[in-house]
Design a protein around this motif. Structure first.
Motif, short mmCIF file in Angstrom:
data_model
loop_
_atom_site.label_atom_id
_atom_site.label_comp_id
_atom_site.label_asym_id
_atom_site.label_seq_id
_atom_site.Cartn_x
_atom_site.Cartn_y
_atom_site.Cartn_z
N ARG A 153 -26.79 -17.00 13.93
CA ARG A 153 -27.97 -17.85 13.69
C ARG A 153 -29.27 -17.04 13.83
NH1 ARG A 153 -26.96 -23.48 13.68
NH2 ARG A 153 -24.78 -23.95 14.17
N SER A 154 -29.28 -16.09 14.76
CA SER A 154 -30.45 -15.22 14.93
C SER A 154 -30.70 -14.40 13.68
CB SER A 154 -30.25 -14.29 16.13
OG SER A 154 -30.22 -15.01 17.33
N ALA A 155 -29.64 -13.81 13.14
CA ALA A 155 -29.79 -13.00 11.92
C ALA A 155 -30.33 -13.84 10.78
CB ALA A 155 -28.45 -12.37 11.55
N GLN A 156 -29.79 -15.05 10.63
CA GLN A 156 -30.28 -15.95 9.57
C GLN A 156 -31.73 -16.34 9.81
OE1 GLN A 156 -27.39 -19.06 9.93
NE2 GLN A 156 -25.76 -17.89 8.94
N GLY A 157 -32.07 -16.60 11.07
CA GLY A 157 -33.44 -16.98 11.41
C GLY A 157 -34.43 -15.86 11.13
N PHE A 158 -34.05 -14.63 11.50
CA PHE A 158 -34.93 -13.49 11.21
C PHE A 158 -35.14 -13.36 9.71
CE2 PHE A 158 -33.75 -11.49 15.46
CZ PHE A 158 -35.02 -11.62 16.00
N ASP A 159 -34.10 -13.58 8.91
CA ASP A 159 -34.25 -13.52 7.46
C ASP A 159 -35.21 -14.59 6.96
OD1 ASP A 159 -32.54 -11.34 7.23
OD2 ASP A 159 -30.80 -12.55 6.62
N ARG A 160 -35.09 -15.81 7.49
CA ARG A 160 -36.00 -16.90 7.08
C ARG A 160 -37.45 -16.58 7.46
NH1 ARG A 160 -31.74 -20.06 8.60
NH2 ARG A 160 -32.52 -20.39 10.70
N ILE A 161 -37.63 -16.05 8.65
CA ILE A 161 -38.99 -15.72 9.10
C ILE A 161 -39.58 -14.61 8.24
CG2 ILE A 161 -40.32 -14.74 11.02
CD1 ILE A 161 -38.26 -16.27 12.88
N ARG A 162 -38.77 -13.60 7.92
CA ARG A 162 -39.26 -12.52 7.06
C ARG A 162 -39.65 -13.06 5.69
NH1 ARG A 162 -38.72 -9.41 3.04
NH2 ARG A 162 -39.40 -7.25 3.12
N GLU A 163 -38.84 -13.98 5.15
CA GLU A 163 -39.16 -14.59 3.85
C GLU A 163 -40.48 -15.34 3.91
OE1 GLU A 163 -35.69 -16.95 3.00
OE2 GLU A 163 -34.45 -15.18 2.63
N ARG A 164 -40.74 -16.02 5.03
CA ARG A 164 -42.02 -16.73 5.16
C ARG A 164 -43.17 -15.74 5.24
NH1 ARG A 164 -45.21 -17.98 9.00
NH2 ARG A 164 -43.81 -17.56 10.72
N TRP A 165 -43.00 -14.65 5.96
CA TRP A 165 -44.04 -13.61 6.01
C TRP A 165 -44.28 -13.06 4.61
CZ3 TRP A 165 -45.75 -10.13 10.37
CH2 TRP A 165 -45.76 -10.81 11.59
N GLU A 166 -43.21 -12.87 3.85
CA GLU A 166 -43.35 -12.34 2.49
C GLU A 166 -44.12 -13.32 1.60
OE1 GLU A 166 -40.31 -9.79 0.17
OE2 GLU A 166 -39.91 -11.89 -0.38
N ARG A 167 -43.84 -14.61 1.74
CA ARG A 167 -44.57 -15.62 0.95
C ARG A 167 -46.05 -15.65 1.36
NH1 ARG A 167 -40.11 -18.64 2.27
NH2 ARG A 167 -41.28 -19.88 3.77
N THR A 168 -46.32 -15.49 2.64
CA THR A 168 -47.69 -15.56 3.14
C THR A 168 -48.49 -14.29 2.79
OG1 THR A 168 -46.98 -16.97 4.97
CG2 THR A 168 -49.11 -15.87 5.22
N LEU A 169 -47.90 -13.14 3.04
CA LEU A 169 -48.61 -11.87 2.82
C LEU A 169 -48.48 -11.35 1.39
CD1 LEU A 169 -47.54 -9.94 6.05
CD2 LEU A 169 -49.75 -11.03 5.59
N ARG A 219 -47.59 -6.42 0.09
CA ARG A 219 -48.23 -6.16 1.39
C ARG A 219 -47.20 -6.03 2.49
NH1 ARG A 219 -52.85 -10.28 2.72
NH2 ARG A 219 -53.09 -8.98 4.56
N LEU A 220 -46.20 -6.93 2.50
CA LEU A 220 -45.18 -6.85 3.54
C LEU A 220 -44.38 -5.56 3.39
CD1 LEU A 220 -43.82 -8.01 6.01
CD2 LEU A 220 -42.33 -9.34 4.49
N ALA A 221 -44.03 -5.19 2.17
CA ALA A 221 -43.31 -3.94 1.94
C ALA A 221 -44.13 -2.75 2.44
CB ALA A 221 -42.96 -3.78 0.46
N ALA A 222 -45.45 -2.79 2.24
CA ALA A 222 -46.31 -1.70 2.69
C ALA A 222 -46.34 -1.64 4.22
CB ALA A 222 -47.73 -1.87 2.14
#
Length: 154
Positions: A106-122, A126-129
């Protein structure tokens, strides 16, 4: 005026904390309310094959006694179990239970979801940079698991 140098490590720590706090809120809602950020380091240090309390302490950078107390706590919560070592009857091996493995997944899945949200926001670029910049400025190789001991020794 330029940004003061002390802001960089504080922003990096704040980003880490924001991600971890969000993840733990998700985990609590998914049936893991007793997990704490340090437990993730413990689960990673135990690994898929298990480990002894003494080795766990070395991996985490804490004493064998501190590791033992953490194992006892996680055992009471149902995340780990201690079993006899088939190679040495005097030793106990700490292993993740199904509940511990569930929390890890669940942690791994959660980290993926959070990263996706950061990618949508930034934005993806920008996130890749940011990620590429951090890869450039940090050592290659494994991620150290001794953060609990490192923080305790500051």
């Amino acid at each position: 005026m330029s940004t003061p140098g002390y802001e960089l490590p504080l922003r990096l720590l704040l980003g880490f904390r924001a991600i971890v706090d969000e993840l733990h809120a998700e985990l609590a809602a998914q049936g893991h309310p007793d997990l704490r950020p340090m437990h993730g380091f413990v689960f990673q240090a135990i690994g898929p094959d298990g480990t002894t309390a003494a080795e766990l302490g070395r991996r985490l950078g804490v004493s064998k006694q501190a590791a033992g107390k953490t194992v006892e706590h996680l055992e009471r919560l149902g995340y780990v179990t201690r079993v006899g070592d088939p190679a040495d009857a005097r030793r106990k091996v700490v292993r993740l239970t199904d509940r511990g493995l569930d929390a890890l997944a669940r942690s791994a899945q959660g980290f993926d979801r959070i990263r996706e949200r950061w990618e949508r926001t930034l934005g993806a670029d920008r996130l890749a940079a940011v990620e590429e910049g951090l890869r450039t400025m940090t050592p290659d190789g494994h991620f150290p698991l001794d953060v609990p001991g490192w923080f305790a020794n500051l």
